[in-house]
Design a protein around this motif. Structure first.
Motif, PDB file in Angstrom:
ATOM      1  N   ARG A  13       0.693  -1.149  -0.134  1.00  0.00           N
ATOM      2  CA  ARG A  13      -0.086  -0.008   0.000  1.00  0.00           C
ATOM      3  C   ARG A  13       0.834   1.305   0.008  1.00  0.00           C
ATOM      4  O   ARG A  13       1.757   1.370   1.048  1.00  0.00           O
ATOM      5  CB  ARG A  13      -0.991   0.007   1.227  1.00  0.00           C
ATOM      6  N   GLY A  14       0.609   2.225  -0.924  1.00  0.00           N
ATOM      7  CA  GLY A  14       1.467   3.389  -0.987  1.00  0.00           C
ATOM      8  C   GLY A  14       0.258   4.373  -0.776  1.00  0.00           C
ATOM      9  O   GLY A  14      -0.380   4.465  -1.889  1.00  0.00           O
ATOM     10  N   GLY A  15       0.200   5.079   0.276  1.00  0.00           N
ATOM     11  CA  GLY A  15      -0.755   6.430   0.342  1.00  0.00           C
ATOM     12  C   GLY A  15      -2.047   5.661   0.374  1.00  0.00           C
ATOM     13  O   GLY A  15      -2.426   4.745   1.059  1.00  0.00           O
ATOM     14  N   THR A  16      -2.815   6.197  -0.620  1.00  0.00           N
ATOM     15  CA  THR A  16      -4.333   5.503  -0.639  1.00  0.00           C
ATOM     16  C   THR A  16      -4.350   4.741  -2.013  1.00  0.00           C
ATOM     17  O   THR A  16      -5.454   4.420  -2.295  1.00  0.00           O
ATOM     18  CB  THR A  16      -5.392   6.729  -0.689  1.00  0.00           C
ATOM     19  N   SER A  17      -3.237   4.075  -2.493  1.00  0.00           N
ATOM     20  CA  SER A  17      -3.126   3.310  -3.818  1.00  0.00           C
ATOM     21  C   SER A  17      -2.743   2.034  -3.064  1.00  0.00           C
ATOM     22  O   SER A  17      -1.847   1.792  -2.072  1.00  0.00           O
ATOM     23  CB  SER A  17      -2.440   3.740  -4.651  1.00  0.00           C
ATOM     24  N   SER A  58      -9.334   1.379 -10.265  1.00  0.00           N
ATOM     25  CA  SER A  58      -8.116   1.968 -10.782  1.00  0.00           C
ATOM     26  C   SER A  58      -7.034   2.219  -9.701  1.00  0.00           C
ATOM     27  O   SER A  58      -5.719   2.364 -10.058  1.00  0.00           O
ATOM     28  CB  SER A  58      -8.504   3.370 -11.424  1.00  0.00           C
ATOM     29  N   LEU A  59      -7.597   2.412  -8.598  1.00  0.00           N
ATOM     30  CA  LEU A  59      -6.555   2.954  -7.322  1.00  0.00           C
ATOM     31  C   LEU A  59      -6.113   1.510  -6.928  1.00  0.00           C
ATOM     32  O   LEU A  59      -4.950   1.632  -6.187  1.00  0.00           O
ATOM     33  CB  LEU A  59      -7.478   3.368  -6.260  1.00  0.00           C
ATOM     34  N   THR A  60      -6.436   0.415  -7.391  1.00  0.00           N
ATOM     35  CA  THR A  60      -5.945  -0.877  -6.865  1.00  0.00           C
ATOM     36  C   THR A  60      -5.497  -1.797  -8.091  1.00  0.00           C
ATOM     37  O   THR A  60      -5.269  -2.827  -8.149  1.00  0.00           O
ATOM     38  CB  THR A  60      -6.893  -1.695  -6.049  1.00  0.00           C
ATOM     39  N   SER A  61      -5.415  -0.890  -9.111  1.00  0.00           N
ATOM     40  CA  SER A  61      -4.808  -1.256 -10.622  1.00  0.00           C
ATOM     41  C   SER A  61      -3.438  -0.838 -10.902  1.00  0.00           C
ATOM     42  O   SER A  61      -3.400  -0.514 -12.198  1.00  0.00           O
ATOM     43  CB  SER A  61      -5.907  -1.382 -11.464  1.00  0.00           C
ATOM     44  N   LYS A  62      -2.882  -0.746  -9.757  1.00  0.00           N
ATOM     45  CA  LYS A  62      -1.365  -0.027  -9.941  1.00  0.00           C
ATOM     46  C   LYS A  62      -0.212  -0.900  -9.888  1.00  0.00           C
ATOM     47  O   LYS A  62      -0.210  -1.769  -8.972  1.00  0.00           O
ATOM     48  CB  LYS A  62      -1.123   1.350  -9.265  1.00  0.00           C
ATOM     49  N   THR A  93       2.912   6.756 -18.882  1.00  0.00           N
ATOM     50  CA  THR A  93       3.339   8.229 -18.773  1.00  0.00           C
ATOM     51  C   THR A  93       3.043   9.146 -17.752  1.00  0.00           C
ATOM     52  O   THR A  93       4.016  10.032 -17.444  1.00  0.00           O
ATOM     53  CB  THR A  93       2.264   8.475 -20.158  1.00  0.00           C
ATOM     54  N   PRO A  94       1.705   8.830 -16.804  1.00  0.00           N
ATOM     55  CA  PRO A  94       1.901   9.631 -15.828  1.00  0.00           C
ATOM     56  C   PRO A  94       2.563   9.381 -14.463  1.00  0.00           C
ATOM     57  O   PRO A  94       3.044   8.047 -14.418  1.00  0.00           O
ATOM     58  CB  PRO A  94       0.400   9.939 -15.480  1.00  0.00           C
ATOM     59  N   ASN A  95       2.637  10.220 -13.552  1.00  0.00           N
ATOM     60  CA  ASN A  95       3.326   9.840 -12.431  1.00  0.00           C
ATOM     61  C   ASN A  95       2.192   9.338 -11.297  1.00  0.00           C
ATOM     62  O   ASN A  95       0.883   9.384 -11.647  1.00  0.00           O
ATOM     63  CB  ASN A  95       3.939  11.152 -11.794  1.00  0.00           C
ATOM     64  N   CYS A  96       2.781   8.908 -10.241  1.00  0.00           N
ATOM     65  CA  CYS A  96       1.904   8.513  -9.098  1.00  0.00           C
ATOM     66  C   CYS A  96       2.652   8.738  -7.827  1.00  0.00           C
ATOM     67  O   CYS A  96       3.287   7.930  -7.464  1.00  0.00           O
ATOM     68  CB  CYS A  96       1.400   7.260  -9.114  1.00  0.00           C
ATOM     69  N   GLY A  97       2.010   9.872  -7.163  1.00  0.00           N
ATOM     70  CA  GLY A  97       2.783  10.020  -5.857  1.00  0.00           C
ATOM     71  C   GLY A  97       2.437   9.195  -4.712  1.00  0.00           C
ATOM     72  O   GLY A  97       3.138   9.039  -3.691  1.00  0.00           O
ATOM     73  N   GLU A 283     -12.477   8.808  -5.198  1.00  0.00           N
ATOM     74  CA  GLU A 283     -12.952   8.843  -3.784  1.00  0.00           C
ATOM     75  C   GLU A 283     -12.177   9.607  -2.737  1.00  0.00           C
ATOM     76  O   GLU A 283     -12.498   9.978  -1.556  1.00  0.00           O
ATOM     77  CB  GLU A 283     -12.983   7.294  -3.074  1.00  0.00           C
ATOM     78  N   SER A 284     -10.831   9.958  -3.233  1.00  0.00           N
ATOM     79  CA  SER A 284     -10.192  11.090  -2.337  1.00  0.00           C
ATOM     80  C   SER A 284      -9.382  12.090  -3.411  1.00  0.00           C
ATOM     81  O   SER A 284     -10.028  12.679  -4.195  1.00  0.00           O
ATOM     82  CB  SER A 284      -9.146  10.248  -1.347  1.00  0.00           C
ATOM     83  N   ILE A 285      -8.215  12.053  -3.468  1.00  0.00           N
ATOM     84  CA  ILE A 285      -7.342  12.859  -4.515  1.00  0.00           C
ATOM     85  C   ILE A 285      -5.987  12.410  -4.726  1.00  0.00           C
ATOM     86  O   ILE A 285      -5.456  11.918  -3.747  1.00  0.00           O
ATOM     87  CB  ILE A 285      -7.475  14.432  -4.182  1.00  0.00           C
ATOM     88  N   GLY A 286      -5.443  12.348  -5.669  1.00  0.00           N
ATOM     89  CA  GLY A 286      -4.089  11.741  -6.101  1.00  0.00           C
ATOM     90  C   GLY A 286      -2.961  12.873  -5.359  1.00  0.00           C
ATOM     91  O   GLY A 286      -3.186  13.941  -5.187  1.00  0.00           O
ATOM     92  N   VAL A 287      -1.693  12.102  -4.924  1.00  0.00           N
ATOM     93  CA  VAL A 287      -0.940  12.965  -4.282  1.00  0.00           C
ATOM     94  C   VAL A 287      -0.322  14.229  -5.329  1.00  0.00           C
ATOM     95  O   VAL A 287      -0.401  15.280  -5.003  1.00  0.00           O
ATOM     96  CB  VAL A 287       0.331  12.448  -4.127  1.00  0.00           C
ATOM     97  N   LEU A 288      -0.170  13.965  -6.550  1.00  0.00           N
ATOM     98  CA  LEU A 288       0.410  14.845  -7.534  1.00  0.00           C
ATOM     99  C   LEU A 288      -0.943  15.720  -7.996  1.00  0.00           C
ATOM    100  O   LEU A 288      -0.761  16.870  -8.514  1.00  0.00           O
ATOM    101  CB  LEU A 288       1.111  14.378  -8.492  1.00  0.00           C
ATOM    102  N   ALA A 289      -2.187  15.254  -8.037  1.00  0.00           N
ATOM    103  CA  ALA A 289      -3.255  15.849  -8.291  1.00  0.00           C
ATOM    104  C   ALA A 289      -3.451  16.989  -7.000  1.00  0.00           C
ATOM    105  O   ALA A 289      -3.677  18.086  -7.346  1.00  0.00           O
ATOM    106  CB  ALA A 289      -4.347  15.211  -8.319  1.00  0.00           C
ATOM    107  N   ALA A 290      -3.253  16.631  -5.750  1.00  0.00           N
ATOM    108  CA  ALA A 290      -3.317  17.516  -4.676  1.00  0.00           C
ATOM    109  C   ALA A 290      -2.258  18.683  -5.003  1.00  0.00           C
ATOM    110  O   ALA A 290      -2.703  19.820  -4.534  1.00  0.00           O
ATOM    111  CB  ALA A 290      -3.229  16.797  -3.579  1.00  0.00           C
TER     112      ALA A 290
END
Length: 365
Positions: A13-17, A58-62, A93-97, A283-290
């Motif tokens: 588990r990394g953050g909320t992902s 999608s949050l658990t498909s990383k 392509t994208p990041n995931c904080g 259901e929340s917000i991504g790290v880099l989105a925040a």
């Protein structure tokens, strides 16, 4: 010989992902074979991902792929892969904080790096966009710990803190903080007419819109917004048009830019949000989105300006989302308010399972 091939991994588990992490050398080196393996590992494409490790969201498909960095830019290299339950795509392509928070714990668990005393700070190069960050984890007595008092909304328990300092994320994908060159752009959208948006990339390409401009509040429940077909069609039309102006081309099959509705904060934060990733309300917000939303809050003349709580002059912006809030600390250039000097935040992470995941043996030939 068994028809199944075993690959070492740690489900983190990394953050909320959440998702499996791999040592790069345990996966095929060519991209096509690697992606085929990852799709099999996660059980995509399938709505419930019943034949893999994916969690039907999608949050658990990383997936995280980690290696020792030999270029001198950092200590570790991290490649993030976003899969989707019902698609056969692997997007790097994208990041995931959030998943980034699991990189250093994974590397310590796998023996790729050694712990320092009390705390360990590691420089990580994210290969997706070339982003470099410094990540600090707690390692008293030279061993990483996961128990602690740090809490992040969207995770039910407290943990040891993972501190992330982003060193250079401006224009991570688009090449510029304001890829259109404007603080506000206007787009013609069916059923809405002329719609104002701020197109911005400070770690995550995003299109920000005032919720009132799409006749919503951003206080609606995630369930209601995911059932709001009219709004989702309008948001997708905006996403496709904005991406062209942002220099991203046709993003029909891409996971970016992310879309975000904004309104005034309800709980004393800087601003209230409803984000889409990109077709499902988060259901929340991504790290880099925040981080990107917080940046828009700090800048003058964006669509966020009239909605922002004025009590964020200290540089800490609390971004409210459906599960709580996400605090981001930003240092802006005093002379150029459109330039971000640094962004830092706190996450938590922990290993859930360590072992081997099985795929058909033929995939590794």
């Amino acid at each position: 010989m068994s028809t199944q091939y075993a690959i070492p991994c740690i489900l983190m588990r990394g953050g909320t992902s959440k998702g499996p992490f791999f040592y790069a050398k345990d996966l095929p080196s060519d991209v096509e074979s690697r992606d085929e393996v990852l799709l099999s590992v996660m059980g995509s494409p399938h709505k419930r991902q019943i034949d893999g490790l994916g969690g039907a969201h999608s949050l658990t498909s990383k997936v995280g792929i980690v290696d020792v960095c030999t270029s001198g830019q950092a200590d570790l290299e991290f490649l993030f892969a976003q899969l989707q339950p019902e698609k056969d795509t692997v997007d790097t392509t994208p990041n995931c904080g959030n998943m980034l928070a699991g990189v250093v714990p994974f590397a310590l668990e796998m023996g790729l790096i050694k712990a320092q005393e009390e705390s360990t700070t590691v420089k990580v190069l994210t290969l997706n966009t070339g982003m470099v960050s410094e990540i600090e984890v707690q390692t008293p007595n030279g061993e990483i710990i996961y128990e602690g008092d740090a809490r992040i909304d969207g995770v039910p328990s407290t943990s040891s803190p993972v501190k992330i300092n982003f060193l250079d994320i401006e224009g991570s994908v688009c090449g510029a903080l304001l890829p259109t060159g404007n603080l506000i752009d206007e787009f013609e959208i069916d059923g809405l007419g002329t719609l104002q948006a701020t197109c911005i990339d400070n770690g995550m390409p995003m299109v920000l819109v005032r919720a009132s401009d799409v006749n919503r509040t951003a206080y609606e429940s995630v369930t209601d917004l995911n059932q709001d077909t009219e709004l989702k069609l309008q948001i997708e039309e905006l996403r496709l048009k904005a991406s062209i102006k942002m220099g991203l081309g046709d993003v029909t099959n891409k996971n970016y830019p992310k879309m975000c509705l904004l309104n005034k904060a309800l709980q004393g934060g800087a601003i209230h949000t409803r984000c889409y990733i990109p077709h499902v309300c988060h259901e929340s917000i991504g790290v880099l989105a925040a981080v990107t939303v917080a940046t828009a809050c700090m800048m003058p003349d964006t669509v966020a300006q009239d909605l922002v709580n004025p009590d964020i002059s200290d540089g800490i912006a609390s971004i409210e989302h459906p599960s709580g809030e996400f605090s981001v600390e930003l240092v802006m250039d005093l002379e150029d308010k459109s330039k971000v000097l640094s962004a830092s935040l706190l996450r938590t992470a922990r290993p859930i399972m360590k072992g081997e995941v099985y795929i058909p043996h033929s995939m590794m030939k």
